[in-house]
Motif scaffolding. Structure first.
Motif, short mmCIF file in Angstrom:
data_model
loop_
_atom_site.label_atom_id
_atom_site.label_comp_id
_atom_site.label_asym_id
_atom_site.label_seq_id
_atom_site.Cartn_x
_atom_site.Cartn_y
_atom_site.Cartn_z
N ASN A 142 0.81 -1.22 0.00
CA ASN A 142 0.00 0.00 0.00
C ASN A 142 0.85 1.27 0.00
O ASN A 142 0.49 2.27 -0.62
CB ASN A 142 -0.93 0.01 1.22
N GLU A 143 1.97 1.22 0.70
CA GLU A 143 2.80 2.41 0.86
C GLU A 143 3.78 2.63 -0.30
O GLU A 143 4.20 3.75 -0.55
CB GLU A 143 3.61 2.32 2.16
N LEU A 144 4.15 1.55 -1.03
CA LEU A 144 5.22 1.67 -2.02
C LEU A 144 4.76 1.52 -3.47
O LEU A 144 5.49 1.89 -4.38
CB LEU A 144 6.30 0.61 -1.75
N ALA A 145 3.57 0.98 -3.70
CA ALA A 145 3.11 0.74 -5.07
C ALA A 145 2.88 2.06 -5.81
O ALA A 145 2.61 3.09 -5.20
CB ALA A 145 1.83 -0.09 -5.06
N LEU A 146 2.98 1.99 -7.13
CA LEU A 146 2.74 3.17 -7.97
C LEU A 146 1.25 3.29 -8.25
O LEU A 146 0.63 2.37 -8.81
CB LEU A 146 3.51 3.05 -9.28
N ILE A 147 0.66 4.40 -7.87
CA ILE A 147 -0.73 4.69 -8.19
C ILE A 147 -0.89 6.20 -8.21
O ILE A 147 -0.28 6.91 -7.40
CB ILE A 147 -1.70 4.03 -7.19
N ALA A 148 -1.70 6.68 -9.12
CA ALA A 148 -1.89 8.13 -9.22
C ALA A 148 -2.80 8.64 -8.11
O ALA A 148 -2.46 9.56 -7.36
CB ALA A 148 -2.47 8.49 -10.58
N GLN A 149 -3.98 8.04 -8.00
CA GLN A 149 -4.93 8.42 -6.96
C GLN A 149 -5.63 7.17 -6.47
O GLN A 149 -6.16 6.39 -7.26
CB GLN A 149 -5.97 9.41 -7.52
N TRP A 150 -5.63 6.97 -5.17
CA TRP A 150 -6.32 5.80 -4.63
C TRP A 150 -7.82 5.97 -4.81
O TRP A 150 -8.37 7.06 -4.63
CB TRP A 150 -6.00 5.64 -3.14
N PRO A 151 -8.51 4.87 -5.12
CA PRO A 151 -9.97 4.93 -5.26
C PRO A 151 -10.64 5.09 -3.90
O PRO A 151 -10.00 4.92 -2.87
CB PRO A 151 -10.31 3.57 -5.89
N PRO A 152 -11.91 5.42 -3.87
CA PRO A 152 -12.61 5.60 -2.59
C PRO A 152 -12.80 4.29 -1.84
O PRO A 152 -12.44 3.22 -2.32
CB PRO A 152 -13.95 6.20 -3.03
N PRO A 200 -14.17 0.84 -0.36
CA PRO A 200 -13.56 0.29 0.85
C PRO A 200 -12.03 0.14 0.80
O PRO A 200 -11.47 -0.54 1.65
CB PRO A 200 -14.22 -1.08 0.95
N PHE A 201 -11.36 0.71 -0.20
CA PHE A 201 -9.92 0.59 -0.28
C PHE A 201 -9.25 1.46 0.78
O PHE A 201 -9.82 2.42 1.28
CB PHE A 201 -9.42 0.97 -1.67
N VAL A 202 -7.99 1.10 1.10
CA VAL A 202 -7.25 1.84 2.11
C VAL A 202 -7.05 3.28 1.63
O VAL A 202 -6.52 3.51 0.54
CB VAL A 202 -5.88 1.18 2.36
N PRO A 203 -7.45 4.28 2.38
CA PRO A 203 -7.34 5.67 1.95
C PRO A 203 -5.93 6.22 2.10
O PRO A 203 -5.60 6.92 3.04
CB PRO A 203 -8.31 6.39 2.88
N VAL A 204 -5.07 5.88 1.14
CA VAL A 204 -3.69 6.35 1.14
C VAL A 204 -3.49 7.24 -0.09
O VAL A 204 -4.01 6.95 -1.16
CB VAL A 204 -2.69 5.18 1.11
N ASP A 205 -2.76 8.34 0.08
CA ASP A 205 -2.52 9.24 -1.05
C ASP A 205 -1.65 8.58 -2.11
O ASP A 205 -0.86 7.68 -1.82
CB ASP A 205 -1.83 10.51 -0.56
N GLN A 244 -5.26 2.68 -11.12
CA GLN A 244 -4.61 1.41 -11.44
C GLN A 244 -3.25 1.35 -10.76
O GLN A 244 -2.34 2.10 -11.09
CB GLN A 244 -4.42 1.25 -12.95
N ALA A 245 -3.11 0.48 -9.81
CA ALA A 245 -1.83 0.31 -9.11
C ALA A 245 -0.90 -0.58 -9.93
O ALA A 245 -1.34 -1.53 -10.58
CB ALA A 245 -2.06 -0.29 -7.73
N SER A 246 0.39 -0.27 -9.91
CA SER A 246 1.37 -1.09 -10.62
C SER A 246 2.65 -1.15 -9.81
O SER A 246 2.92 -0.29 -8.96
CB SER A 246 1.65 -0.55 -12.02
N LEU A 247 3.44 -2.17 -10.06
CA LEU A 247 4.69 -2.38 -9.34
C LEU A 247 5.59 -3.29 -10.15
O LEU A 247 5.17 -3.91 -11.11
CB LEU A 247 4.41 -2.98 -7.95
N GLY A 248 6.86 -3.34 -9.76
CA GLY A 248 7.81 -4.24 -10.40
C GLY A 248 8.97 -3.53 -11.06
O GLY A 248 8.91 -2.33 -11.35
N ALA A 249 10.03 -4.29 -11.29
CA ALA A 249 11.26 -3.77 -11.88
C ALA A 249 11.27 -3.89 -13.40
O ALA A 249 12.33 -3.71 -14.02
CB ALA A 249 12.46 -4.52 -11.30
#
Length: 300
Positions: free
Chosen positions: A113-123, A125-130, A199-204
């Motif tokens: 939740n803290e490190l993934a790439l996302i522009a804006q978290w959705p509302p 029931p998802f975790v409200p993280v910037d 849309q969250a994304s992650l990876g090298a």
């Protein structure tokens, strides 16, 4: 960045009739091979196999790296970097970091939740993280080291080891690290620009595709057979656009950045090598920054 050494003598390169240069020790012998240290053309009788590419007899004799003689005779990589005693050190460190973050993510969802790439978290029931659009730009960087699936990190780390080691040896540690990080950031920036804001994304993968593009540029520079790397690139692009759940934007962004940076690193003229190499990296970083700023402005 270190300045690549010149050879003790700078003879004029003889030019053969058909456009290819002639060996500087055997005029009239056309060759597409150059010494990876002094960059003079050498024929097959003169080339001496080195850790990366081939070197001419004079560079082998005067630049053994024993600590004797002037600094200009110390061995350098193709891109002008210092030859390290442990040429794969940075690659190993990057592997350890990726694996460590993977273990941490497996232990706690909060890491994702803290490190993934996302522009804006959705509302809810998802975790409200910037996200990045709310000022958490660090996600563009941290997401490069974050994986969740075993197959994902396995493929990326195999690619890092196979491609990274030879590139680190050919470019030198500083240039190689700049290539890796900027390619990864370019992949993140392109994903941030194109993908849906939630849309969250992650990876090298962006960084790995940058290494793949750089490998193609390096092989072309050394006049190696391009068919294997072209086949590998085509196969990876096929998977990128046919497998579901893959952030193709990161692959494309990293690939473009890797090609651009590598071209500047290995084709920079010796007399302006540092300037051209720094300029190439700075131009890619500027493009990344502008992309992120424009996308942020459109979302806020």
């Amino acid at each position: 960045m270190d300045q690549a050494p010149g050879s003790p003598q700078e003879p004029q390169e003889p030019q053969a009739e058909h456009g290819l240069p002639s060996c500087y020790r055997h005029p009239g012998r056309e060759t597409g091979i150059r010494c990876t240290r002094c960059e003079r053309p050498i024929c097959t009788d003169c080339m001496v196999s080195a850790s990366v590419g081939f070197q001419c007899p004079e560079c082998i004799r005067t630049g053994s790296g024993t600590g004797h003689g002037p600094t200009a005779n110390q061995p350098r990589t193709l891109a002008g970097g210092a030859v390290a005693a442990h040429p794969h050190l940075v690659t190993k460190i990057l592997l350890v970091i990726n694996i460590a973050v993977f273990i941490a993510a497996a232990a706690s969802d909060r890491v994702v939740n803290e490190l993934a790439l996302i522009a804006q978290w959705p509302p809810a029931p998802f975790v409200p993280v910037d996200g990045v659009a709310e000022g958490q730009w660090y996600r563009l960087f941290t997401s490069m080291f974050l994986h969740q699936q075993v197959w994902h990190i396995a493929f990326n780390m195999l690619g890092l080891w196979w491609l990274g080691g030879p590139l680190e040896q050919a470019l030198g540690r500083v240039r190689y690290l700049a290539l890796y990080l900027l390619s990864g950031l370019a992949g993140s920036a392109f994903t941030y620009l194109i993908a849906s804001p939630n849309q969250a994304s992650l990876g090298a993968s962006g960084a790995i595709f940058g290494l793949l593009g750089a490998t193609a540029v390096l092989m072309r520079r050394l006049n190696y057979d391009m068919r294997p790397v072209i086949a590998l690139l085509a196969l990876n692009l096929l998977f990128t656009f046919t497998w579901s759940g893959i952030a193709w934007e990161a692959h494309v962004g990293g690939l473009i950045a890797g090609i651009a940076i590598a071209f500047g690193l290995v084709h920079a003229p010796r007399e302006h090598r540092n300037l051209v190499q720094f300029g190439s990296c700075a131009a890619v970083f500027l493009a990344i920054a502008v992309t992120v700023l424009l996308r942020t402005a459109s979302l806020t």
